[in-house]
Motif scaffolding. Structure first.
Motif, PDB file in Angstrom:
ATOM      1  N   VAL A 238       0.848  -1.195   0.000  1.00 53.55           N
ATOM      2  CA  VAL A 238       0.000   0.000   0.000  1.00 53.55           C
ATOM      3  C   VAL A 238       0.878   1.237   0.000  1.00 53.55           C
ATOM      4  CG1 VAL A 238      -1.748   1.303   1.264  1.00 53.55           C
ATOM      5  CG2 VAL A 238      -1.878  -1.200   1.171  1.00 53.55           C
ATOM      6  N   ALA A 274      -7.667   3.368   1.275  1.00 52.45           N
ATOM      7  CA  ALA A 274      -7.085   2.030   1.161  1.00 52.45           C
ATOM      8  C   ALA A 274      -6.820   1.429   2.539  1.00 52.45           C
ATOM      9  CB  ALA A 274      -5.796   2.089   0.347  1.00 52.45           C
ATOM     10  N   TRP A 278      -8.588  -1.896   4.121  1.00 46.19           N
ATOM     11  CA  TRP A 278      -7.778  -2.993   4.663  1.00 46.19           C
ATOM     12  C   TRP A 278      -8.272  -3.353   6.073  1.00 46.19           C
ATOM     13  CZ3 TRP A 278      -2.746  -4.782   2.683  1.00 46.19           C
ATOM     14  CH2 TRP A 278      -2.097  -5.666   3.544  1.00 46.19           C
ATOM     15  N   ILE A 290      -5.833  -7.037   0.623  1.00 42.68           N
ATOM     16  CA  ILE A 290      -6.642  -7.045  -0.591  1.00 42.68           C
ATOM     17  C   ILE A 290      -6.590  -8.407  -1.272  1.00 42.68           C
ATOM     18  CG2 ILE A 290      -6.984  -5.983  -2.854  1.00 42.68           C
ATOM     19  CD1 ILE A 290      -7.674  -4.155  -0.503  1.00 42.68           C
ATOM     20  N   GLY A 296      -1.269  -5.808  -0.393  1.00 42.04           N
ATOM     21  CA  GLY A 296      -2.072  -4.731  -0.955  1.00 42.04           C
ATOM     22  C   GLY A 296      -1.422  -4.223  -2.224  1.00 42.04           C
ATOM     23  N   SER A 299      -1.531   3.000  -5.139  1.00 42.41           N
ATOM     24  CA  SER A 299      -2.415   3.970  -5.782  1.00 42.41           C
ATOM     25  C   SER A 299      -1.556   4.954  -6.563  1.00 42.41           C
ATOM     26  CB  SER A 299      -3.243   4.740  -4.744  1.00 42.41           C
ATOM     27  OG  SER A 299      -4.064   3.886  -3.999  1.00 42.41           O
ATOM     28  N   TRP A 310      -8.638   0.025 -12.206  1.00 43.69           N
ATOM     29  CA  TRP A 310      -7.782  -1.014 -11.628  1.00 43.69           C
ATOM     30  C   TRP A 310      -7.176  -1.777 -12.789  1.00 43.69           C
ATOM     31  CZ3 TRP A 310      -5.346  -3.249  -7.687  1.00 43.69           C
ATOM     32  CH2 TRP A 310      -5.061  -4.620  -7.743  1.00 43.69           C
ATOM     33  N   TYR A 314      -2.300  -2.244  -9.785  1.00 44.75           N
ATOM     34  CA  TYR A 314      -2.419  -0.992  -9.043  1.00 44.75           C
ATOM     35  C   TYR A 314      -3.688  -0.278  -9.473  1.00 44.75           C
ATOM     36  CZ  TYR A 314      -0.492   1.302 -13.263  1.00 44.75           C
ATOM     37  OH  TYR A 314      -0.271   1.737 -14.547  1.00 44.75           O
ATOM     38  N   ALA A 315      -4.095   0.735  -8.680  1.00 43.35           N
ATOM     39  CA  ALA A 315      -5.258   1.551  -9.009  1.00 43.35           C
ATOM     40  C   ALA A 315      -4.785   2.933  -9.434  1.00 43.35           C
ATOM     41  CB  ALA A 315      -6.198   1.660  -7.811  1.00 43.35           C
ATOM     42  N   GLU A 336     -12.207   0.596  -6.561  1.00 39.43           N
ATOM     43  CA  GLU A 336     -11.099   0.139  -7.404  1.00 39.43           C
ATOM     44  C   GLU A 336     -10.367  -1.042  -6.762  1.00 39.43           C
ATOM     45  OE1 GLU A 336     -11.142   0.957 -10.300  1.00 39.43           O
ATOM     46  OE2 GLU A 336     -12.378   2.738 -10.137  1.00 39.43           O
ATOM     47  N   PHE A 337     -10.102  -0.961  -5.463  1.00 44.69           N
ATOM     48  CA  PHE A 337      -9.444  -2.094  -4.820  1.00 44.69           C
ATOM     49  C   PHE A 337     -10.415  -3.249  -4.612  1.00 44.69           C
ATOM     50  CE2 PHE A 337      -6.407   1.304  -3.579  1.00 44.69           C
ATOM     51  CZ  PHE A 337      -5.307   0.764  -4.240  1.00 44.69           C
ATOM     52  N   GLY A 340      -9.670  -5.577  -7.140  1.00 45.27           N
ATOM     53  CA  GLY A 340      -8.556  -6.432  -6.753  1.00 45.27           C
ATOM     54  C   GLY A 340      -9.019  -7.608  -5.910  1.00 45.27           C
TER      55      GLY A 340
END
Length: 804
Positions: A238, A274, A278, A290, A296, A299, A310, A314-315, A336-337, A340
């Motif tokens: 992250v 994020a 988490w 994630i 993770g 970003s 995504w 990565y986002a 977005e995550f 993932g």
């Protein structure tokens, strides 16, 4: 232990488990030990993890028929992830004669002890019986795949494989093409080319479009590296930085200026979102990161496009169409995550519009869960997607409680597999809202069933998240609404044994979005007296020494009402719990008060509330966040939160304020166009302060007045909303803002104006080209089909209406 398994004659003599009837279209199951009682569980120990691998291995060996396996198939363990209540999910990749099989994975679910609990699943529908010698060359397959991308940059060497996600397995090349679409969007397209005919049989894209001092979240604490780098030291992978992938670094640990276009500010919001996602996954859903295995992803901000996406690793976040805001609100980051999470559960990302719609909906659901967990007053929890970023100047991009308000289907139909993926998110988004909140929840928007069935009382957003995540962990390709229905029913039955309450809500919610019952799906038979218990709210934040409260709600779900005694589980040091009253009857409510001390440890703490009934016990969880704040703060509520009047009438409500941290501060109340929730203020630390009340930007023909105009936090004021005779009928979300000396707070008042003379136009109504309405005595003809929204009155939108 070697996790790679090959099915041969000797292996088939291994442990035998009874085979269950197929429980979903394209999926099968096998059972052994029953799951132990549903309760909060610690993560599995190393011995329990090893036991899970051993029993899962035996289950795969023992179930060749259930897994549609041939003697040429082998299975290798690729992931083992934890879920809520200690459940473990083990995914095995399949090979056939040494070739990888897309869509052939097997997923085994165990309880916390490692005992298989009845879900050995695969998406493969028939045994593989294909040759392994291609008639088309890899080079030819690469050329075919390259042609599928408008601006190809590179094509990875095609891999000969077996494609088993369709009805009949086929020998195919998988080629990954990197580049850009015709619109300039990044793409990493996985193309499957038939190795015998050279035709494309399937494809899916790794890139999934989504729509310190943060712009959206206010002044927040984010975890960064000691070297003053925007890299999380405790959540691997992250981080946040620019489009080059390098995290931002500076000489202090103070980040951002709070402005919408500032990229460092955007990273504050992205990291905050994020990190809260988490924490939500860990605390609420038992998932480790994630990817489910402690990882993770980064970003990247500053994308020069009206988009966020995504890309599989990565986002990337762009800006709104006005260029005034970066697209890093909490629900967009969570969305977005969420892609993932979808990618790193069984079956991967998948292909096709139906799977794509479920993927988009998954992002929306995790965005809503993240907002609910964070409970940030600057971006209160809701079930709208992207309302804060104002992507194209028209508010939210999706609506979960009423997708049709934005032109998306509320209900499943045969047309969904051909519907654009963002619109196809509608049915599952609607299902999640019905499961979590129901049809007419307190303090949330009402939502209607597609089938006209009975009202639904939701199980709460956390429980709905538990069911959804547990089902997602058993996902197989192709992922469909029918399979999602069955998987969530199985999850509800596994997570909450002994009660049909949660199961029945999940089932009613699917019925409510027109996803019909499937052959062999789980059933639940209620026996004896039973009840449900929920907490409202399910989380809260306090400073050490202060208290948090929640309403304990119970409802009879079977038989007759029974006496219930309430108690709290293990509490953090210095925290006490009390219930008022401590004993109730099912169907009644009580108030939970969690009082902290100055020495209570800061951070997130899960508090289990047990409702000890005469016949059964039920549990609910509260997330208590204890944190220090350095500024004065207050809460802000309005009561009632809605009213219905006729044009020319007035509505009144009381605004209550109370200091929630620091000292009392001056608060100015104003009215705005965006909707939030109930308004209240209360001092939680420090001293009271002066609060000034004002109104502005209210609907045309409506005036807002406060009595008194200035208050001190902890006091209240009466707000009066007066309507003129010509106000357009409809429901208006009026935001009332508290402008304090150091902190601003807000809430929403829902004002419904009944129809007046000479107006037939109404908001939230579908109009077709040629339709004629009247507005304040004037006739208008519709120029193009649309669903009306507040602010789209005919005189103000000549693109949609013309005088007739």
């Amino acid at each position: 232990m070697n996790p790679k398994l090959r099915l041969g004659a000797a292996a088939l003599l291994a442990l035998a488990l009874p085979v269950c009837q197929a429980w979903a279209a394209g999926a099968t199951s096998a059972t052994s030990a029953m799951v132990r009682a549903s309760q909060a569980a610690d993560p599995p120990s190393p011995d329990e993890r090893r036991n899970a691998i051993a029993t899962a291995r035996a289950a795969v060996l023992a179930e060749p028929a259930a897994l549609r396996a041939s003697e040429h198939d082998a299975f290798a363990l690729t992931s083992a992830v934890e879920g809520v209540r200690g459940l473990q999910y083990l995914t095995y990749a399949r090979t056939h004669a040494g070739l990888p099989v897309y869509g052939g994975e097997a997923i085994v679910t165990t309880d916390a002890t490692g005992s298989v609990i009845g879900t050995v699943t695969t998406g493969q529908r028939t045994e593989i019986a294909v040759g392994t010698r291609p008639k088309v060359s890899a080079a030819a397959a690469a050329v075919t795949a390259r042609a599928r991308v408008a601006r190809p940059a590179s094509v990875a060497t095609p891999v000969l494989s077996v494609h088993a996600a369709t009805a009949e397995p086929r020998l195919a090349y998988e080629a990954v093409v990197s580049g850009a679409t015709g619109a300039g969007r990044e793409t990493r397209l996985h193309v499957y080319v038939d190795a015998l005919t050279g035709k494309v049989i399937d494809e899916w894209d790794e890139v999934r479009d989504g729509t310190g001092n943060g712009y959206y979240n206010g002044t927040v604490t984010i975890d960064t590296s000691p070297s003053y780098t925007m890299r999380d030291p405790g959540r691997p992978g992250v981080q946040c930085g620019g489009q080059n992938g390098t995290p931002y670094t500076k000489t202090t640990d103070t980040w951002g200026d709070g402005q919408g276009a500032n990229l460092e500010t955007a990273c504050v919001d992205a990291l905050y979102g994020a990190q809260r996602e988490w924490d939500m996954l860990r605390t609420w859903l038992g998932r480790n990161g994630i990817n489910g295995q402690g990882g993770g992803f980064p970003s990247r901000v500053g994308l020069n496009a009206v988009n966020a996406y995504w890309n599989g690793s990565y986002a990337s976040f762009g800006r709104n169409s006005a260029g005034t805001q970066q697209l890093t609100s909490m629900d967009v980051v969570g969305h977005e995550f969420g892609h993932g999470i979808f990618q790193f559960t069984g079956g991967g990302a998948g292909s096709g519009n139906e799977t794509g719609g479920l993927n988009e909906s998954t992002g929306d659901i995790f965005g809503a869960l993240t907002e609910a967990y964070a409970a940030n007053p600057n971006d209160p929890p809701d079930y709208l997607v992207g309302e804060e970023v104002n992507l194209s100047g028209q508010g939210p991009i999706r609506n979960m409680y009423n997708p049709s308000a934005l032109g998306h289907p509320n209900c499943y139909s045969a047309s969904i597999p051909g519907t654009e993926v963002h619109a196809a998110a509608g049915p599952q988004n609607h299902w999640f809202y019905l499961a979590a909140e129901g049809t007419n929840p307190s303090g949330e928007p009402a939502s209607t069933r597609c089938d006209g069935g009975a009202a639904i009382t939701g199980i709460g957003v956390r429980k709905a998240g538990e069911v959804f995540m547990s089902a997602l962990n058993t996902k197989t390709q192709p992922w469909t609404h029918a399979k999602a229905r069955v998987a969530t029913l199985q999850a509800a039955k596994t997570l909450y044994p002994g009660s049909c309450a949660e199961f029945n809500v999940v089932k009613s919610a699917w019925d409510g979005v027109s996803v019909r019952a499937q052959t062999g799906e789980p059933t639940c038979a209620q026996t004896g007296n039973d009840f449900s218990v929920t907490l409202d709210p399910a989380s809260g934040t306090v400073t050490p020494g202060q208290s948090a409260t929640a309403t304990v709600r119970t409802a009879v779900t079977g038989g007759s009402a029974q006496s219930i005694t309430l108690r709290a589980g293990t509490l953090p040091a210095g925290v006490t719990a009390s219930f008022t009253p401590e004993t109730i009857t099912a169907g009644q409510t009580a108030t939970l008060t969690l009082a902290t001390s100055a020495s209570s440890p800061q951070g997130d703490h899960a508090v289990t509330v047990t409702a000890d009934g005469v016949d059964v016990d039920r549990q609910a969880a509260y997330n208590l966040r204890i944190g220090q704040t350095s500024q004065n703060d207050y809460s802000f509520t309005v009561s009632p939160a809605s009213a219905s009047v006729r044009a020319g009438e007035a509505a009144t409500a009381t605004i209550a304020t109370q200091v929630t941290s620091g000292q009392a501060q001056s608060v100015t109340l104003s009215a705005g166009e965006a909707a939030t929730a109930t308004i209240a203020t209360q001092v939680t630390s420090g001293q009271a302060q002066s609060v000034t009340l004002s109104a502005g930007d209210v609907p045309l023909g409506v005036t807002v007045a406060f009595d008194p105009q200035t208050i001190t936090s902890g006091q209240s004021s009466t707000v009066t909303l007066s309507t003129a005779a010509g106000v357009s009928p409809g429901t208006y979300a009026v935001r009332l803002n508290g402008d304090g000396a150091g902190v601003d707070r807000s809430a929403t008042f829902s004002l419904t104006v009944a129809g007046g003379q000479g107006t037939t136009w109404a908001p939230y109504t579908a109009y077709a080209a040629g339709d004629v309405v009247t507005y304040e005595g004037v006739s208008y003809r519709c120029l193009q089909g649309h669903t009306s929204l507040p602010g789209w009155e005919p005189p103000g939108v000549p693109a949609l209406w013309a005088r007739s």
